[in-house]
Design an enzyme around this catalytic site. Sequence first.
Site, PDB file in Angstrom:
ATOM      1  N   LYS A  89       0.933  -1.109  -0.169  1.00  0.00           N
ATOM      2  CA  LYS A  89       0.008  -0.050  -0.020  1.00  0.00           C
ATOM      3  C   LYS A  89       0.669   1.324   0.016  1.00  0.00           C
ATOM      4  CE  LYS A  89      -3.995   2.381   0.043  1.00  0.00           C
ATOM      5  NZ  LYS A  89      -3.491   2.904  -0.934  1.00  0.00           N
ATOM      6  N   GLN A 110       7.216   3.846   3.803  1.00  0.00           N
ATOM      7  CA  GLN A 110       5.839   3.626   3.793  1.00  0.00           C
ATOM      8  C   GLN A 110       5.589   2.111   4.746  1.00  0.00           C
ATOM      9  OE1 GLN A 110       4.280   5.675   1.567  1.00  0.00           O
ATOM     10  NE2 GLN A 110       2.313   4.856   2.810  1.00  0.00           N
ATOM     11  N   LYS A 113       5.395   3.295   8.317  1.00  0.00           N
ATOM     12  CA  LYS A 113       4.295   4.068   8.476  1.00  0.00           C
ATOM     13  C   LYS A 113       2.981   3.453   8.331  1.00  0.00           C
ATOM     14  CE  LYS A 113       4.190   7.713   5.422  1.00  0.00           C
ATOM     15  NZ  LYS A 113       3.568   8.406   4.583  1.00  0.00           N
ATOM     16  N   LYS A 125       5.281   1.851  -3.064  1.00  0.00           N
ATOM     17  CA  LYS A 125       5.456   3.201  -3.625  1.00  0.00           C
ATOM     18  C   LYS A 125       5.723   2.874  -5.189  1.00  0.00           C
ATOM     19  CE  LYS A 125       4.857   7.449  -2.283  1.00  0.00           C
ATOM     20  NZ  LYS A 125       3.833   7.918  -1.157  1.00  0.00           N
ATOM     21  N   GLY A 164      -2.702   8.370  -4.216  1.00  0.00           N
ATOM     22  CA  GLY A 164      -1.886   9.589  -4.719  1.00  0.00           C
ATOM     23  C   GLY A 164      -0.766   9.923  -4.044  1.00  0.00           C
ATOM     24  N   ASP A 165      -0.086  10.820  -4.410  1.00  0.00           N
ATOM     25  CA  ASP A 165       1.320  11.330  -3.745  1.00  0.00           C
ATOM     26  C   ASP A 165       1.309  12.670  -4.632  1.00  0.00           C
ATOM     27  OD1 ASP A 165       3.316  10.789  -1.667  1.00  0.00           O
ATOM     28  OD2 ASP A 165       4.393  11.668  -3.264  1.00  0.00           O
ATOM     29  N   THR A 208      -4.467  13.570   5.354  1.00  0.00           N
ATOM     30  CA  THR A 208      -3.155  13.812   5.629  1.00  0.00           C
ATOM     31  C   THR A 208      -2.864  14.994   6.308  1.00  0.00           C
ATOM     32  OG1 THR A 208      -2.605  12.483   3.409  1.00  0.00           O
ATOM     33  CG2 THR A 208      -0.654  13.693   4.560  1.00  0.00           C
ATOM     34  N   ASN A 239      -2.132  19.173  -1.778  1.00  0.00           N
ATOM     35  CA  ASN A 239      -3.183  18.546  -0.844  1.00  0.00           C
ATOM     36  C   ASN A 239      -2.934  18.434   0.519  1.00  0.00           C
ATOM     37  OD1 ASN A 239      -3.634  15.469   0.664  1.00  0.00           O
ATOM     38  ND2 ASN A 239      -5.566  16.331  -0.836  1.00  0.00           N
ATOM     39  N   SER A 376      -6.763   5.856   3.736  1.00  0.00           N
ATOM     40  CA  SER A 376      -6.939   4.832   2.473  1.00  0.00           C
ATOM     41  C   SER A 376      -7.171   3.505   3.143  1.00  0.00           C
ATOM     42  CB  SER A 376      -5.695   4.800   1.811  1.00  0.00           C
ATOM     43  OG  SER A 376      -5.061   5.846   1.011  1.00  0.00           O
TER      44      SER A 376
HETATM   45  P1  NDP Z   1       0.815  17.785  -4.366  1.00  0.00           P
HETATM   46  O1  NDP Z   1       1.235  17.412  -5.500  1.00  0.00           O
HETATM   47  O2  NDP Z   1      -0.586  17.858  -3.913  1.00  0.00           O
HETATM   48  O3  NDP Z   1       1.321  19.221  -3.818  1.00  0.00           O
HETATM   49  C1  NDP Z   1       2.846  19.198  -3.715  1.00  0.00           C
HETATM   50  C2  NDP Z   1       3.242  20.651  -3.276  1.00  0.00           C
HETATM   51  O4  NDP Z   1       4.825  20.673  -2.991  1.00  0.00           O
HETATM   52  C3  NDP Z   1       3.011  21.649  -4.311  1.00  0.00           C
HETATM   53  O5  NDP Z   1       2.816  22.882  -3.938  1.00  0.00           O
HETATM   54  C4  NDP Z   1       4.568  21.524  -5.053  1.00  0.00           C
HETATM   55  O6  NDP Z   1       4.779  22.837  -5.779  1.00  0.00           O
HETATM   56  C5  NDP Z   1       5.256  21.330  -3.829  1.00  0.00           C
HETATM   57  N1  NDP Z   1       6.603  20.680  -4.318  1.00  0.00           N
HETATM   58  C6  NDP Z   1       6.866  19.574  -4.741  1.00  0.00           C
HETATM   59  N2  NDP Z   1       7.960  19.238  -5.381  1.00  0.00           N
HETATM   60  C7  NDP Z   1       8.770  20.277  -4.846  1.00  0.00           C
HETATM   61  C8  NDP Z   1      10.118  20.760  -4.980  1.00  0.00           C
HETATM   62  N3  NDP Z   1      11.044  19.761  -5.662  1.00  0.00           N
HETATM   63  N4  NDP Z   1      10.429  21.991  -4.570  1.00  0.00           N
HETATM   64  C9  NDP Z   1       9.593  22.757  -4.000  1.00  0.00           C
HETATM   65  N5  NDP Z   1       8.256  22.579  -3.615  1.00  0.00           N
HETATM   66  C10 NDP Z   1       7.701  21.394  -4.130  1.00  0.00           C
HETATM   67  O7  NDP Z   1       1.328  16.808  -3.264  1.00  0.00           O
HETATM   68  P2  NDP Z   1       0.883  16.278  -1.832  1.00  0.00           P
HETATM   69  O8  NDP Z   1       0.421  17.613  -1.181  1.00  0.00           O
HETATM   70  O9  NDP Z   1       0.036  15.094  -1.947  1.00  0.00           O
HETATM   71  O10 NDP Z   1       2.243  15.905  -1.241  1.00  0.00           O
HETATM   72  C11 NDP Z   1       3.278  16.699  -0.386  1.00  0.00           C
HETATM   73  C12 NDP Z   1       4.354  15.710   0.175  1.00  0.00           C
HETATM   74  O11 NDP Z   1       3.266  14.998   1.218  1.00  0.00           O
HETATM   75  C13 NDP Z   1       4.810  14.769  -0.374  1.00  0.00           C
HETATM   76  O12 NDP Z   1       6.122  14.666   0.290  1.00  0.00           O
HETATM   77  C14 NDP Z   1       4.126  13.600  -0.164  1.00  0.00           C
HETATM   78  O13 NDP Z   1       4.993  12.192  -0.258  1.00  0.00           O
HETATM   79  C15 NDP Z   1       3.527  13.639   1.055  1.00  0.00           C
HETATM   80  N6  NDP Z   1       2.395  12.922   1.699  1.00  0.00           N
HETATM   81  C16 NDP Z   1       1.296  12.849   1.037  1.00  0.00           C
HETATM   82  C17 NDP Z   1       0.084  12.085   1.027  1.00  0.00           C
HETATM   83  C18 NDP Z   1      -1.013  12.465   0.365  1.00  0.00           C
HETATM   84  O14 NDP Z   1      -1.949  11.744   1.203  1.00  0.00           O
HETATM   85  N7  NDP Z   1      -1.191  12.980  -0.554  1.00  0.00           N
HETATM   86  C19 NDP Z   1       0.301  11.240   2.416  1.00  0.00           C
HETATM   87  C20 NDP Z   1       1.536  11.333   3.163  1.00  0.00           C
HETATM   88  C21 NDP Z   1       2.579  12.160   2.595  1.00  0.00           C
HETATM   89  P3  NDP Z   1       4.595  22.776  -7.402  1.00  0.00           P
HETATM   90  O15 NDP Z   1       3.155  22.738  -7.753  1.00  0.00           O
HETATM   91  O16 NDP Z   1       5.210  24.080  -8.017  1.00  0.00           O
HETATM   92  O17 NDP Z   1       5.274  21.502  -7.723  1.00  0.00           O
HETATM   93  O1  2IT Z   2       3.258   8.989   1.430  1.00  0.00           O
HETATM   94  C1  2IT Z   2       1.887   8.432   1.641  1.00  0.00           C
HETATM   95  O2  2IT Z   2       1.737   7.823   2.786  1.00  0.00           O
HETATM   96  C2  2IT Z   2       0.872   8.568   0.652  1.00  0.00           C
HETATM   97  N1  2IT Z   2       1.286   9.218  -0.400  1.00  0.00           N
HETATM   98  C3  2IT Z   2      -0.355   8.294   0.939  1.00  0.00           C
HETATM   99  C4  2IT Z   2      -0.441   6.567   0.417  1.00  0.00           C
HETATM  100  C5  2IT Z   2      -1.772   5.790   0.481  1.00  0.00           C
HETATM  101  O3  2IT Z   2      -1.770   4.774   0.054  1.00  0.00           O
HETATM  102  O4  2IT Z   2      -2.919   6.601   0.607  1.00  0.00           O
END
Ligand code: NDP
Ligand code: 2IT
Length: 444
Positions: A89, A110, A113, A125, A164-165, A208, A239, A376
């Site tokens: 997952k 992961q 976590k 992943k 997603g991520d 998250t 997100n 999830s």
């Molecule tokens: P999104 O794609 O929705 O948003 C990512 C954000 O981070 C955007 O604002 C993006 O800016 C910025 N970003 C990405 N890469 C870079 C970079 N190299 N330098 C600067 N800014 C950057 O992703 P999420 O919000 O889903 O994910 C954000 C983080 O949270 C990640 O590390 C992800 O692994 C983690 N995460 C996500 C989960 C989820 O449920 N979605 C769960 C647990 C962890 P721009 O648009 O300009 O690229």
């Molecule tokens: O980093 C993470 O935990 C995620 N991107 C969410 C993974 C999931 O299966 O919901």
Amino acid sequence: MNYVERVLEELKRKNPNEPEFHQAATEILTGLAPVTARHPEYEKAALLERFVEPERVILFRVPWTDDNGCVHVNKGYRVQFNSAIGPYKGGLRFHPSVNLSIMKFLGLEQILKNSLTGLPIGGGKGGSDFDPKEKSDLEVMRFCQSFMTELYRHIGQDTDVPAGDIGVGGREIGYLFGQYKRIRDEHVGVLTGRGLSYGGSLVRTEATGYGLVYMAEEALACRGDSLAGKTAVISGSGNVAIYACEKAAALGAKVVAMYDSNGYVYDREGIKLDVVKRIKEVERGRIKEYAARVKGTEYHEGCKGIWTIPCDVALPCATQNEIDLESANALIRNGVKLVAEGANMPTTLDGIKAFQSAGVVFLPAKAANAGGVATSALEMAQSSGRMYWRFEEVDAKLKHIMVSIYHNMDNAAKEYGVAGDFVAGANIAGFMKVADAMMAHGIV
Ligand code: NDP
Ligand code: 2IT
């Protein structure tokens, strides 16, 4: 050289040019040293050597055609890291920086976590070096269809359940699910983060960010404090960042800054989240627009400056290694009290050390951002039961899970003589269940 040091050295030798994987493994294994000292049977069973080697890595070609008829080829990945406690997952990341090292660091994190959530999910992943930015919906759809045309044969509701991520949100999950259903003729919970009309769970979108803030609030409550009246800085505007901002504000904090990969906005009055949501969720625009729309706010090019803004609470919610030692020291100088990681591995190893030495409450990603994958797993439960739970029900379960994770990692740290070190505590608490299952399964 002790067992942990030997495994780490071997890992670096066998997997050269994978710096993010080395970094995550170093953080995890170092924290596990007291565990392997107490359990010599683990070394005999080569448990750590097996733990750091993915069960399977799938690497594939993803060809697609843009709106002008030009053909492009991207790399597709799925790292099926560990299935000891449940089906693989973990999310899919679409970002040009994606490579095997990043996929493996995320997969390794992961495993622990997912174990921390207390739910039966293994670790995996995946993703691609495809960049969804400035692509049309049809281009993203064609890419997702091509990606799933290979991935479908490796996943399944009881085998591997992606989500997603970065770069993969509701739109992408919809296209991926549509193609899976078309090929397999099965309407099952093979992906999470699905839309509410086709099997998704309420609260998954918010989970998250909300979960991150629930844990931060619990950590403060245990210190006789709360988020009310605190100033917060949140990096990212995707997100995780958006829903962390929403919940932090609901609990009385003032979020004054957010960024995207081009630069950050600073709004001393407190970020107006409806404006950010419109720019990011509806228009898919840049955060720079915020300063043009909200009077009296500043926009600065570049990301790093955000950490020089004085705040009580810092929530890095964008990407790996966004807080280095210099940024950590700037936050400490300005009096930060709590750092909770919404992104995966957003703080460098020396940055973490600096926070911990300065007495900052540091909540590591694998615990603090576990609310997404936990919800999830709640989506998977609803899918198999062919039912939906109310928003309040899912939200209450999420909150309960985040509070439990906080106390489990706190207790694990105390039990192994490293009280207050939540990095070690999270690694230990997550690892024990996986280790137990792996030992029970024999040498596999
Ligand atoms: P999104 O794609 O929705 O948003 C990512 C954000 O981070 C955007 O604002 C993006 O800016 C910025 N970003 C990405 N890469 C870079 C970079 N190299 N330098 C600067 N800014 C950057 O992703 P999420 O919000 O889903 O994910 C954000 C983080 O949270 C990640 O590390 C992800 O692994 C983690 N995460 C996500 C989960 C989820 O449920 N979605 C769960 C647990 C962890 P721009 O648009 O300009 O690229
Ligand atoms: O980093 C993470 O935990 C995620 N991107 C969410 C993974 C999931 O299966 O919901």
